[in-house]
Design a protein around this motif. Structure first.
Motif, PDB file in Angstrom:
ATOM      1  N   UNK A 116     -26.798  -5.156  47.419  1.00  0.00           N
ATOM      2  CA  UNK A 116     -27.067  -3.718  47.300  1.00  0.00           C
ATOM      3  C   UNK A 116     -25.815  -3.041  46.761  1.00  0.00           C
ATOM      4  N   UNK A 117     -25.960  -2.287  45.671  1.00  0.00           N
ATOM      5  CA  UNK A 117     -24.828  -1.579  45.068  1.00  0.00           C
ATOM      6  C   UNK A 117     -24.897  -0.099  45.453  1.00  0.00           C
ATOM      7  N   UNK A 118     -23.711   0.528  45.589  1.00  0.00           N
ATOM      8  CA  UNK A 118     -23.618   1.936  45.976  1.00  0.00           C
ATOM      9  C   UNK A 118     -22.588   2.607  45.083  1.00  0.00           C
ATOM     10  N   UNK A 119     -22.975   3.756  44.506  1.00  0.00           N
ATOM     11  CA  UNK A 119     -22.061   4.584  43.711  1.00  0.00           C
ATOM     12  C   UNK A 119     -21.941   5.950  44.360  1.00  0.00           C
ATOM     13  N   UNK A 120     -20.762   6.563  44.220  1.00  0.00           N
ATOM     14  CA  UNK A 120     -20.501   7.880  44.798  1.00  0.00           C
ATOM     15  C   UNK A 120     -20.136   8.855  43.699  1.00  0.00           C
ATOM     16  N   UNK A 121     -20.506  10.134  43.901  1.00  0.00           N
ATOM     17  CA  UNK A 121     -20.195  11.208  42.956  1.00  0.00           C
ATOM     18  C   UNK A 121     -19.414  12.267  43.704  1.00  0.00           C
TER      19      UNK A 121
END
Length: 1035
Positions: A527-532
């Motif tokens: 599972x990949x997670x990106x933050x803004x």
């Protein structure tokens, strides 16, 4: 809309052209304005003077000088505000004597559209003086004492008036109104350069009225530009008739309308005081450090008066001095010392200029004037001042500036002015921004301004990022150049405004994940997670994969779960790499990406495999234990623990193997001569479950190295060979035989003679070791010859062995004991010494020649004496008388017990006989004391007690058969050679006592040169043979 955009574009281009056409250095605006003016007086137009067309999205802002002026933001008109300008009260105009130097500074910033650029221009408004001050005398009543009977034309200095105005508004003239109502003035130039003008102002009288002509006013222009009133005596003065006069002295300025004031001048007629005081200098000048303590002396004024008594007593008083001079300084009336009364601040007063009067105590007193100039020297007593102001459209209030994060780099956000009230180096200020902040200072103007006042723009030096830092505390430090230096600081809070400028960001740019092969389709991989960093819609993210996955993997757009759609096989492909894209939902859309690497995990399904079935290695012998002998290579197609292999070797006692590198090490040193081949097996076992294994064969060949020197088999060092003198050339004298334990080239031997062959009688075959006689044997060659033969192998590096070959040249071997003794001594003689034949052969011939010469000389003298005697007496000698010159038939040099005449004949007969090649050579092998044989030169002969270098015994040239003179056991005492004996020459410096068993047959001290004697085989006795350098001694 399209038309408006074109117009705006043209405006911007026009503005850029205007800016490019301006000179590189910023212009300095200069205007002139009279003081005391009303409100809204127009000073000038900055736009017109800068060549900028107003109204094209360009605005003007007054950055400094707003205390007295204001500017129109659109037109650039500069005008006065509500505050009245009084030139005499401006701090910067105090003590300024040139009206053009009194000015007020101001700054105008020109701001482009959206503050895309900012230019800062400096300006000066010169304040013009108006006639708003009335001249005045120091006192309303002035007193002057004049002696009676003073001659006509005598001048007296009068007190001067002061006027705070300058130029034409300053003092223009003085007038004297006498007691009868007349007024008069005479103006003269100084130093004779100006014309003398006399002006008589008369009061109106009735007809017939007379006017007084006792006094007249004369005004002189001094060198410093001031006007000095002087009272001129025009008539006779008689104190007994009149002792005082009361006149009126008036002063006028040159303003329009003029201002004037007057004072009463009382002239007291006194007794005669002949001489006026005289100052040593007309101008006194001194430097005074500011903040000097009260009472500190400055300078001493000195004046002299040639009068005596009270007429010669002088007192000092201030003349034309301002109120500030009298308040700050103290003048001692008695001695003229000028000192500090109150502390003086250079920033308030930079120079004090006044006059001091010296007057005597006569009646009337006489006075003299001197000018005093005191320059106040600066001390570093003021810290730099930092003023941070707004610039352009960026809002700044209460030390806080609001700046959007999307401003371009190098945008000015504030104006920083740094100043120091000190002067010179104390006022030179260095300014910098401290701390790690994205701001820097740049000069606001390219024009070099005052050193103690500098202006800077605070620029952004790097992009601002609200998400990284929302607020900066910009600290500015200013340090002056004084000693010690003073510093100050000021700070500005910069608040960064947020913008939507951040794309989604993954925690890692590359994500590696291990996934086992033979999986079930649809399993979750990762599972990949990106933050803004943005907020709201700008931080909502949607995920997707690039097209390179070809349907093998898929991702959930909202959660970021990546799943595999097929069964993975590591043997087909063990690595998958693709990109995951994360997009936010802002406007415009921003996106970020990361790389996902899927590593397929392995299972143990492959055996270890050697690169070769048989590994063959070659090593050299004599390697140290634990030396590497070879390296094997084994591989396993599996991964991880399944590919971790352990190596085992069969020959554990002889060899070992490094499990990490596959290097085989030896546990012992190898000897090619003992064993030259080894063969064993190596086994590799992997770490799988269950483990898999494989084997390989290792063949090792031990290569020979040159580690053994040659061994001489024959002859032994202690043996010798008898060589008759009649031997023919090419006779085989002896053969040297040697062996070598090495093989191949290392065992190829060569022979050469390296010493003991000074007469070049012998040669040796380099390959067979056969020694041949190559020279004719002569009398001097009789005796023992020692050849030093070196045996070399052909290895690299080569090894060698040295052996001794003894050859005894003589007819017979009657007594071998003496030869064996000489051979024994040879073994202890240094190899550098040549042992070859009889070393005393030439010496004995020389001695015999000398003896024959001496005898011949004696016979000649006797013959001359006989001739003289016979000639004198002329008669025959009696037969029974003395016979002079009788020859002694006794041969002093021939031994009594030997007949040497027969020996050569016997030798001659032997030479005529024909014999086989080896028939005349007799070989004698010496034995050790214990009965063993000497085995070559490698056996050290000097190990036993008593062995060493020695002296040998040899026969002379008159006795070729040396053995026949020797007796094995003689009852005679030992023959000793002394330095004084005939046989003890310079070559025999040592004396040797021979044992009783080794003595020569002789007759006491009468030992002839030709008889047997003791000789010494050393480098001192046979220097003529010593041509080669060898080792000191054969051991």
């Amino acid at each position: 809309m399209r038309t408006t955009g074109s117009v705006d574009y043209l405006r911007y281009c026009f503005l850029i052209l205007q800016l490019l056409s301006q000179p590189a250095a910023k212009q300095v605006l200069r205007y002139r304005l009279a003081e005391e003016g009303p409100v809204d007086v127009r000073v000038g137009n900055a736009a017109a003077d800068l060549g900028i067309t107003a109204g094209m999205d360009v605005t003007f802002t007054l950055e400094s000088g707003s205390e007295y002026f204001k500017i129109d933001n659109m037109t650039g008109d500069l005008s006065t505000n509500e505050r009245r300008i009084d030139r005499e009260k401006l701090p910067q105009c105090q003590m300024i004597f040139d009206e053009n130097e009194c000015f007020i500074d101001f700054e105008v910033s020109v701001i482009g559209p959206a503050q895309s650029w900012v230019d800062l221009f400096e300006g000066k408004v010169i304040i013009l003086d108006i006639n708003d001050n009335t001249p005045s005398f120091p006192s309303p009543v002035l007193t002057l004492s004049v002696e009676e009977n003073r001659p006509i034309g005598t001048l007296y200095l009068l007190p001067t008036a002061t006027d705070r105005d300058f130029g034409r508004n300053g003092i223009e003239r003085y007038e004297l109104i006498q007691d009868n109502g007349e007024s008069s003035v005479r103006r003269i130039g100084t130093s004779g350069s100006g014309s003398v003008d006399t002006h008589m102002g008369k009061r109106r009288f009735d007809e017939g009225a007379s006017r007084s002509s006792v006094f007249e006013l004369q005004v002189a222009d001094t060198t410093d530009g001031e006007k000095q009133p002087q009272l001129l005596i025009k008539g006779a003065l008689d104190r007994e008739q009149r002792d005082s006069y009361e006149l009126t002295l008036r002063v006028r300025d040159g303003g329009d309308p003029p201002r004037s004031s007057q004072a009463i001048l009382r002239v007291m007629i006194t007794d005669v005081n002949d001489n006026t005081p005289r100052f040593e200098k007309s101008v006194y000048e001194a430097d005074l450090p500011e903040n000097s303590s009260p009472g500190a002396p400055i300078l001493q004024l000195k004046a002299g008066d040639t009068d005596v008594g009270v007429n010669g007593q002088i007192e000092y008083v201030f003349g034309a001095a301002t109120e500030s001079v009298r308040r700050l300084l103290r003048l001692d009336e008695s001695n003229g010392w000028l000192s500090v009364l109150h502390r003086i601040d250079r920033e308030d007063v930079s120079q004090l200029r006044f006059t001091v009067m010296a007057r005597d105590r006569g009646q009337p007193p006489k006075t003299e004037k001197a000018t005093v100039i005191i320059n106040i020297k600066d001390e570093n007593d003021n810290v730099p001042n930092i003023d941070i102001r707004k610039i352009g459209r960026i809002f700044l209030k209460d030390g806080v500036a609001n700046v959007a994060e999307d401003v371009i780099v190098d945008t000015p956000v504030a104006l920083v002015q740094v100043s120091d009230r000190d002067k010179g180096p104390n006022g030179i200020v260095t300014c910098t921004v401290v701390g790690d902040v994205p701001f820097q200072l740049k000069p606001a103007s390219e024009v070099e301004g005052e050193m103690n006042k500098k202006k800077y723009f605070l620029h952004t030096s790097a992009p601002l990022d609200y998400e990284a830092v929302q607020e900066y505390n910009v600290v500015i430090v200013a340090v002056d150049s004084g000693s010690p230096s003073l510093s100050s600081n000021n700070s500005l809070i910069v608040k960064v405004g947020d913008m939507n400028d951040n794309p989604p960001v993954f925690s890692k740019s590359t994500l590696e994940v291990s996934f086992p092969e033979n999986n079930a389709p649809g399993e979750r991989v990762v599972t990949v997670v990106a933050l803004d960093a943005d907020s709201g819609k700008n931080e909502e993210i949607s995920y997707s994969l690039d097209s390179s996955v070809n349907g093998i993997f898929s991702i959930d757009a909202d959660t970021g779960d990546i799943r595999v759609n097929t069964i993975l096989d590591r043997e087909q492909m063990e690595r998958y790499e693709f990109k995951v894209i994360a997009k936010d939902k802002g406007m415009p859309v921003l996106q970020g990406s990361a790389t996902v690497v899927v590593l397929v995990a392995d299972k143990n399904d492959n055996e270890p495999k050697f690169m070769q079935d048989v590994f063959t290695f070659y090593i050299q012998e004599n390697l140290q234990p634990n030396s590497p002998v070879g390296m094997i290579t084994v591989m396993d197609a599996d991964k991880g623990q399944n590919a971790d292999m352990s190596l085992y070797i069969e020959e554990k006692d002889i060899f070992s193997i490094d499990n990490n590198t596959g290097t085989i090490f030896s546990n012992m040193a190898f000897d090619h001569e003992q064993k030259n081949t080894y063969s064993f097996r190596v086994k590799a076992v992997d770490g799988g479950d269950p483990p898999r294994s494989a084997t390989a064969t290792v063949s090792l060949s031990v290569m020979d190295v040159n580690d053994n020197p040659p061994t001489v088999v024959f002859p032994m060092n202690s043996s010798y060979t008898l060589l008759p003198p009649s031997s023919n050339i090419k006779t085989v004298v002896r053969t040297v035989s040697a062996t070598d334990k090495d093989t191949g080239v290392n065992a190829n031997l060569s022979y050469r003679i390296v010493g003991g062959n000074p007469f070049k009688l012998f040669e040796i075959d380099s390959w067979t070791g056969v020694i041949l006689l190559v020279g004719k044997l002569e009398q001097k060659h009789f005796g023992l010859h020692r050849l030093v033969v070196q045996v070399n192998d052909s290895g690299v590096p080569s090894q060698s062995t040295t052996t001794l070959v003894h050859i005894y040249v003589n007819e017979t071997l009657s007594n071998s004991t003496i030869v064996e003794a000489q051979v024994a001594k040879s073994l202890g003689t240094p190899l550098k010494a040549d042992i070859a034949g009889d070393p005393n052969y030439d010496l004995e011939k020389q001695r015999l020649s000398i003896a024959i010469g001496v005898v011949s000389g004696i016979m000649t003298v006797i013959l001359i004496i006989l001739v003289v005697v016979m000639a004198r007496y002329c008669r025959p000698k009696n037969k029974n008388g003395y016979e002079a010159g009788k020859k002694d038939h006794e041969d002093f040099f021939t031994p009594q017990q030997h007949d040497k005449g027969k020996k050569p004949k016997k030798d001659k007969n032997k030479k005529k006989s024909k014999q086989p090649l080896y028939s005349s050579i007799v070989t004698v092998e010496a034995s050790k004391p214990n009965g063993q044989r000497y085995d070559g030169i490698n056996e050290k002969l000097s190990d036993g007690p008593g062995m060493g270098c020695y002296r040998s015994v040899n026969g002379g040239p008159g006795s070729p058969d040396l053995a026949r003179h020797y007796k094995s056991s003689s009852p005679l005492p030992t023959v000793q050679l002394h330095p004084q004996s005939p046989t003890a020459g310079k070559k025999h410096q040592a004396v040797q006592d021979l044992p009783p068993a080794n003595t020569f047959v002789g007759t006491g001290d009468n030992i002839s040169i030709g008889s047997d004697h003791c000789s010494e085989y050393s480098s001192q006795t046979i220097n003529k043979y010593n041509k080669q350098t060898l080792s000191p001694c054969l051991t």
